[in-house]
Write a protein that holds these residues in place. Structure first.
Motif, short mmCIF file in Angstrom:
data_model
loop_
_atom_site.label_atom_id
_atom_site.label_comp_id
_atom_site.label_asym_id
_atom_site.label_seq_id
_atom_site.Cartn_x
_atom_site.Cartn_y
_atom_site.Cartn_z
N GLU A 154 -7.46 8.28 2.21
CA GLU A 154 -7.59 8.89 3.48
C GLU A 154 -7.30 8.06 4.40
N ASN A 155 -7.28 8.23 6.04
CA ASN A 155 -6.92 7.13 6.78
C ASN A 155 -7.87 5.90 6.89
N ASN A 156 -8.98 6.01 6.60
CA ASN A 156 -9.85 5.04 6.54
C ASN A 156 -10.32 4.57 5.29
N ARG A 157 -9.86 5.43 4.06
CA ARG A 157 -10.34 4.88 2.60
C ARG A 157 -9.06 4.65 1.70
N PHE A 158 -9.25 3.38 1.23
CA PHE A 158 -8.47 2.79 0.13
C PHE A 158 -9.00 2.75 -0.98
N GLU A 159 -8.36 2.35 -2.32
CA GLU A 159 -8.61 2.12 -3.37
C GLU A 159 -8.04 0.92 -3.80
N ILE A 160 -8.85 -0.18 -3.92
CA ILE A 160 -8.23 -1.64 -4.48
C ILE A 160 -8.26 -1.57 -5.79
N LYS A 161 -7.03 -1.88 -6.44
CA LYS A 161 -6.73 -1.57 -7.84
C LYS A 161 -6.66 -2.90 -8.60
N LEU A 162 -6.58 -4.13 -7.77
CA LEU A 162 -6.17 -5.46 -8.52
C LEU A 162 -7.61 -6.19 -8.50
N VAL A 163 -8.53 -5.61 -9.09
CA VAL A 163 -9.90 -6.14 -9.71
C VAL A 163 -10.32 -5.74 -11.03
N ASP A 164 -10.78 -6.71 -11.94
CA ASP A 164 -11.06 -6.34 -13.17
C ASP A 164 -12.49 -6.68 -13.60
N GLY A 165 -13.00 -6.46 -14.71
CA GLY A 165 -14.29 -6.48 -15.12
C GLY A 165 -14.81 -8.30 -15.36
N PHE A 166 -13.78 -9.06 -15.36
CA PHE A 166 -14.32 -10.51 -15.41
C PHE A 166 -14.89 -11.30 -14.11
N ALA A 167 -14.73 -10.29 -13.12
CA ALA A 167 -14.82 -10.53 -11.60
C ALA A 167 -16.11 -10.67 -11.55
N ASN A 168 -16.69 -11.27 -10.64
CA ASN A 168 -18.49 -11.36 -9.96
C ASN A 168 -17.87 -10.41 -8.76
N PRO A 169 -18.68 -9.03 -8.78
CA PRO A 169 -18.42 -8.32 -7.60
C PRO A 169 -19.06 -8.74 -6.27
N TRP A 215 0.86 -1.30 0.15
CA TRP A 215 -0.09 0.04 -0.03
C TRP A 215 1.07 1.25 -0.03
N GLY A 216 0.13 2.32 -0.27
CA GLY A 216 1.02 3.61 -0.41
C GLY A 216 0.03 4.78 -0.50
N TRP A 217 0.45 5.85 0.05
CA TRP A 217 -0.46 7.19 -0.07
C TRP A 217 -0.55 7.56 -1.49
N VAL A 277 0.65 0.70 -6.61
CA VAL A 277 0.50 -0.83 -5.63
C VAL A 277 -0.96 -0.91 -5.40
N ALA A 278 -1.28 -2.20 -4.75
CA ALA A 278 -2.43 -2.87 -4.81
C ALA A 278 -3.46 -2.07 -4.20
N LEU A 279 -2.97 -1.37 -2.94
CA LEU A 279 -3.99 -0.69 -1.95
C LEU A 279 -3.38 0.84 -2.19
#
Length: 475
Positions: free
Chosen positions: A355-370, A342-344, A349-351
């Motif tokens: 913010e302190n309590n908010r991350f973006e999860i980047k390793l997800v794609d459109g083939f996935a069942n959400p 992770w990194g600010w 990076v994957a995360l």
């Protein structure tokens, strides 16, 4: 603990009052291969079913199908389940003049209890567990990255599709001359989304040719997915009306930037408020309490996301569920990289921490069942909270793969992520804690379907495989 399911008869009547032109009910759910499955019922028959307290029955085998409508190994052709509609998700499909109502469903048994395979029910249960155990709630916002395609003809014969733009004449956040002829399409998408009650945060050009991103507003987990599916369908319908197609497939064109399905996730305290009168009388104490509360909540958030990082190998089995998905695991592509780091505000990076309590999860794609992806993320986060895990693997200021061995050791970042689907599926099979929270029935069913699907797809030529897989994500 079963999720609370509102009485469909009451919510249905309320929906019909606001939408009197409905003629057909589309009962919709998503398979483990991420196909959207639909059963369509005329309104008169649907009303009768509700009056008689009946739900539409399907063969349970449909939940275990792999490409070619073949049963996954070990799955049974016997048994049935029922589609229980959730009218809190109902909306009238764009362009239908109010005649088609799309409704998401729970998969339940004859007693109305959720099936082990029902990821929608499991996600709702996991969120309830998180709320009960930690006095916290999750907000989820999806980013829809989509590539618009135009038909390619040989004479009068349709032979293929190509992106709206040529490479290097369309860029991230740009508005090139070649984009101008298509701006009406993009604005039509935004208007159509508003017509189905989706208020976009923003939209902009992405890096790939013909690629755009539409940022959806945040909701609690289940509703965030309903909004995502509604948005994808609406984008598809608008593209069709212009004579184009739209795809969220990972990499519709080799050597071009990939589509992602990035998730913004925040852990938020429930019922947090400040008594104004008390704060006036005891300002110092109130400020100290607020600081302590913020510190405690930050620790909860870090433990939650530490659980996600720790269990990322198993999570990838859901988040990157296809061989083609693993093209995203590379530095320099803003897709998340090769480590559970992770990194600010770091897009490599994957995360990505915002913010302190908010991350973006980047390793997800459109083939996935959400539904499955969020089930896995919440399960890992709950594990992290229960164990009070410390957040390791960061902060990274550049791509984790570019760190030296000593630099990775210093932040507790040692193991790289699975770089192919089989390794991710093996990681899920070996992760007993994730399996416990997800449910053994769900995990076993998913592993059977995905391994069977992978075997079928690997037996195809590359072009045929891309067409078959792309159809799941191409509208």
């Amino acid at each position: 603990m079963y999720p609370l399911m509102p009485d469909p008869r009451i919510s249905f009547q309320s929906f019909l009052y606001d939408n009197p032109n409905v003629e057909f009910i589309w009962l919709q759910f998503m398979s483990y291969t991420s196909n959207t499955l639909v059963r369509i019922i005329p309104i008169a028959k649907f009303k009768k079913m509700l009056q008689e307290d009946q739900w539409l029955a399907l063969t349970r085998a449909v939940l275990h199908l792999i490409p070619g409508d073949r049963l996954a190994e070990g799955a049974s052709p016997s048994g049935k389940f029922h589609l229980r509609p959730d009218f809190s998700t109902a909306y009238c499909q764009h362009g239908s003049n109010g005649t088609r109502a799309v409704v998401n469903v729970y998969s339940v048994n004859s007693k109305g209890e959720p099936l082990p395979e029902c990821a929608r029910s499991r996600l709702q249960e996991l969120h309830q567990t998180l709320q009960y155990e930690n006095d916290c709630s999750i907000l989820i916002g999806f980013e829809v990255e989509v590539t618009f395609l135009k038909p390619k003809f040989d004479g009068n014969q349709l032979v293929d599709y190509e992106p709206l733009n040529t490479p290097f004449q369309h860029s991230f956040t740009g508005m090139a001359a070649e984009d101008r002829p298509h701006i009406e399409l993009i604005e039509a998408v935004a208007r159509a989304l508003a017509s189905v009650d989706i208020e976009l945060e923003q939209f902009h050009a992405e890096a790939g040719p013909g690629q755009w991103e539409f940022v959806l507003p945040p909701f609690e987990p289940v509703m965030s997915i309903e909004i995502l599916l509604r948005a994808r369908e609406t984008i598809m319908l608008v593209a069709q009306s212009f004579g184009y197609r739209a795809t969220v497939a990972t990499q519709p064109f080799p050597q071009q930037p990939a589509n992602g399905s990035h998730i913004h996730m925040s852990l938020n305290a429930m019922g947090e408020s400040t008594n104004a009168a008390s704060a006036t009388r005891h300002h110092v104490q109130a400020q100290q309490h607020k600081a302590q509360s913020q510190a405690a909540h930050r620790q909860k958030a870090e433990s939650f996301f530490a659980g996600i990082l720790h269990h990322f190998p198993a999570i990838l089995a859901f988040a990157l569920p296809n061989d083609m998905s693993y093209s995203r695991l590379a530095s320099g592509t803003w897709s998340g990289g090769e480590y559970a780091a992770w990194g600010w505000e770091n897009k490599e990076v994957a995360l990505r921490r915002i913010e302190n309590n908010r991350f973006e999860i980047k390793l997800v794609d459109g083939f996935a069942n959400p539904y499955l992806v969020l089930c896995a993320l919440l399960s890992a986060g709950i594990i992290g909270l229960r164990a009070g895990l410390a957040l390791m693997g960061g902060p990274c200021e550049r791509a984790a793969a570019q760190l030296s061995f000593d630099e990775r050791c210093k932040i507790g970042l040692m193991d790289s992520l699975p770089d192919h689907l089989d390794a991710a599926l093996d990681a899920l099979e070996e992760d007993g804690r994730i399996q416990y929270l997800l449910g053994q029935g769900l995990v076993d069913s998913y592993l059977g379907v995905k391994r069977g699907e992978a075997e079928v797809l690997r037996g195809m030529e590359d072009r045929e495989r891309r067409l078959i897989v792309g159809e799941v994500c191409t509208f």
